[in-house]
Design an enzyme around this catalytic site. Structure first.
Site, PDB file in Angstrom:
ATOM      1  N   ARG A  28       4.915  10.841  -2.375  1.00 44.26           N
ATOM      2  CA  ARG A  28       4.605  10.624  -0.970  1.00 44.26           C
ATOM      3  C   ARG A  28       5.847  10.845  -0.110  1.00 44.26           C
ATOM      4  NH1 ARG A  28       4.843   4.504   1.288  1.00 44.26           N
ATOM      5  NH2 ARG A  28       3.981   4.897   3.342  1.00 44.26           N
ATOM      6  N   HIS A  44      12.892  -2.448   2.150  1.00 50.12           N
ATOM      7  CA  HIS A  44      12.288  -1.210   2.653  1.00 50.12           C
ATOM      8  C   HIS A  44      13.146  -0.048   2.177  1.00 50.12           C
ATOM      9  CE1 HIS A  44       9.485  -3.464   4.935  1.00 50.12           C
ATOM     10  NE2 HIS A  44      10.479  -4.201   5.377  1.00 50.12           N
ATOM     11  N   ARG A  57      13.112   4.407  12.626  1.00 46.51           N
ATOM     12  CA  ARG A  57      11.822   5.103  12.671  1.00 46.51           C
ATOM     13  C   ARG A  57      11.007   4.653  13.893  1.00 46.51           C
ATOM     14  NH1 ARG A  57       9.238   4.876   6.860  1.00 46.51           N
ATOM     15  NH2 ARG A  57       7.943   6.508   7.808  1.00 46.51           N
ATOM     16  N   ALA A 109       3.184  -0.933   4.829  1.00 50.77           N
ATOM     17  CA  ALA A 109       2.754  -1.043   6.226  1.00 50.77           C
ATOM     18  C   ALA A 109       2.310  -2.455   6.597  1.00 50.77           C
ATOM     19  CB  ALA A 109       1.623  -0.051   6.487  1.00 50.77           C
ATOM     20  N   TYR A 169      11.104   8.911   1.329  1.00 54.48           N
ATOM     21  CA  TYR A 169      11.127   7.860   0.292  1.00 54.48           C
ATOM     22  C   TYR A 169      11.789   8.301  -1.019  1.00 54.48           C
ATOM     23  CZ  TYR A 169       7.900   5.670   3.556  1.00 54.48           C
ATOM     24  OH  TYR A 169       7.333   5.119   4.682  1.00 54.48           O
ATOM     25  N   ASN A 201       8.290  -5.456  -1.050  1.00 55.73           N
ATOM     26  CA  ASN A 201       8.168  -4.350  -0.100  1.00 55.73           C
ATOM     27  C   ASN A 201       6.695  -4.286   0.266  1.00 55.73           C
ATOM     28  OD1 ASN A 201       7.953  -2.044   1.359  1.00 55.73           O
ATOM     29  ND2 ASN A 201       9.074  -0.737  -0.088  1.00 55.73           N
ATOM     30  N   GLU A 247      13.187  -9.139   1.270  1.00 49.74           N
ATOM     31  CA  GLU A 247      12.328  -8.049   1.757  1.00 49.74           C
ATOM     32  C   GLU A 247      13.072  -6.735   1.556  1.00 49.74           C
ATOM     33  OE1 GLU A 247      11.429  -8.775   5.868  1.00 49.74           O
ATOM     34  OE2 GLU A 247      10.597  -6.769   6.208  1.00 49.74           O
ATOM     35  N   PRO A 279       0.793  -1.220   0.000  1.00 45.49           N
ATOM     36  CA  PRO A 279       0.000   0.000   0.000  1.00 45.49           C
ATOM     37  C   PRO A 279       0.834   1.284   0.000  1.00 45.49           C
ATOM     38  CG  PRO A 279      -0.149  -1.132   2.111  1.00 45.49           C
ATOM     39  CD  PRO A 279       0.515  -2.077   1.158  1.00 45.49           C
ATOM     40  N   ASN A 280       0.319   2.247  -0.732  1.00 44.83           N
ATOM     41  CA  ASN A 280       0.862   3.614  -0.834  1.00 44.83           C
ATOM     42  C   ASN A 280       2.127   3.710  -1.689  1.00 44.83           C
ATOM     43  OD1 ASN A 280      -1.148   4.831   0.945  1.00 44.83           O
ATOM     44  ND2 ASN A 280      -0.155   3.645   2.556  1.00 44.83           N
TER      45      ASN A 280
HETATM   46  C1  DQA Z   1       8.288   0.984   3.879  1.00 45.82           C
HETATM   47  C2  DQA Z   1       8.358   1.164   5.407  1.00 45.82           C
HETATM   48  C3  DQA Z   1       7.015   0.887   6.035  1.00 45.82           C
HETATM   49  O1  DQA Z   1       7.095   1.034   7.451  1.00 45.82           O
HETATM   50  C4  DQA Z   1       5.984   1.856   5.496  1.00 45.82           C
HETATM   51  O2  DQA Z   1       4.712   1.577   6.050  1.00 45.82           O
HETATM   52  C5  DQA Z   1       5.940   1.883   4.012  1.00 45.82           C
HETATM   53  C6  DQA Z   1       7.187   1.821   3.269  1.00 45.82           C
HETATM   54  C7  DQA Z   1       9.613   1.394   3.181  1.00 45.82           C
HETATM   55  O3  DQA Z   1       9.764   1.046   2.024  1.00 45.82           O
HETATM   56  O4  DQA Z   1      10.460   2.047   3.798  1.00 45.82           O
HETATM   57  O5  DQA Z   1       4.870   2.028   3.420  1.00 45.82           O
HETATM   58  O6  DQA Z   1       8.064  -0.389   3.596  1.00 45.82           O
END
Ligand code: DQA
Length: 145
Positions: free
Chosen positions: A19, A101, A108, A78, A24, A75, A99, A11-12
């Site tokens: 964003r 991020h 964080r 959340a 990011y 990735n 994985e 998501p997002n």
């Molecule tokens: C994320 C880190 C997550 O905590 C966050 O909710 C994201 C992006 C990252 O790529 O740093 O949506 O996965």
């Protein structure tokens, strides 16, 4: 036959580049797809990058990977920190799982420090910006050799 790698995004991440760029960065998910496709071509890997804002959508992409992909880079956004369903789906996949991020989740909020996905992942990249996807892809080429 060229091995296919699924790069799955939660998501997002469709808003990448717009964003919170201070966290990011400015690259978009299309930029990530283009960079990974170019690197994949050099490494002899075919890349399919997908994104969903829905937990079940990601679960179904992982099910598709069972039939189509040699490895998964994910990735989960959340859902990393909440989703037993995504962990369970990844546990049905037999190939390597990495994985990624973009941000350093360990620097964080404390709720980002726990990852269900890390219970399955063979490796984790965090805090390398969008370059983390390419670093994971390079590792994928090594482990799939
Ligand atoms: C994320 C880190 C997550 O905590 C966050 O909710 C994201 C992006 C990252 O790529 O740093 O949506 O996965």
């Amino acid at each position: 036959m060229t091995k296919k790698i699924f790069i799955l995004n939660g998501p997002n991440l469709n808003l990448l580049g717009k964003r919170q760029p201070e966290i990011y960065g400015h690259d978009t998910l299309d930029d990530v797809a283009a960079n990974c496709a170019a690197l994949g071509a050099d490494l002899g890997l075919e890349i399919e990058l997908k994104q969903s804002n829905f937990e079940g959508g990601i679960v179904e992409m992982i099910h598709d990977a069972r039939e189509q992909a040699a490895g998964i880079i994910i990735n989960p956004g959340a859902y990393t920190h909440t989703s037993v369903a995504i962990l369970d789906a990844l546990n049905t996949f037999e190939g390597p799982v990495f994985e990624v991020h973009i941000s350093n989740v360990h620097k964080r909020e404390s709720f980002r420090h726990h990852s269900y996905v890390s219970l399955r992942a063979d490796g984790v990249m965090a805090g390398f910006g969008v370059q983390g996807y390419e670093l994971a892809l390079r590792r994928m080429a090594v482990v799939l050799n």
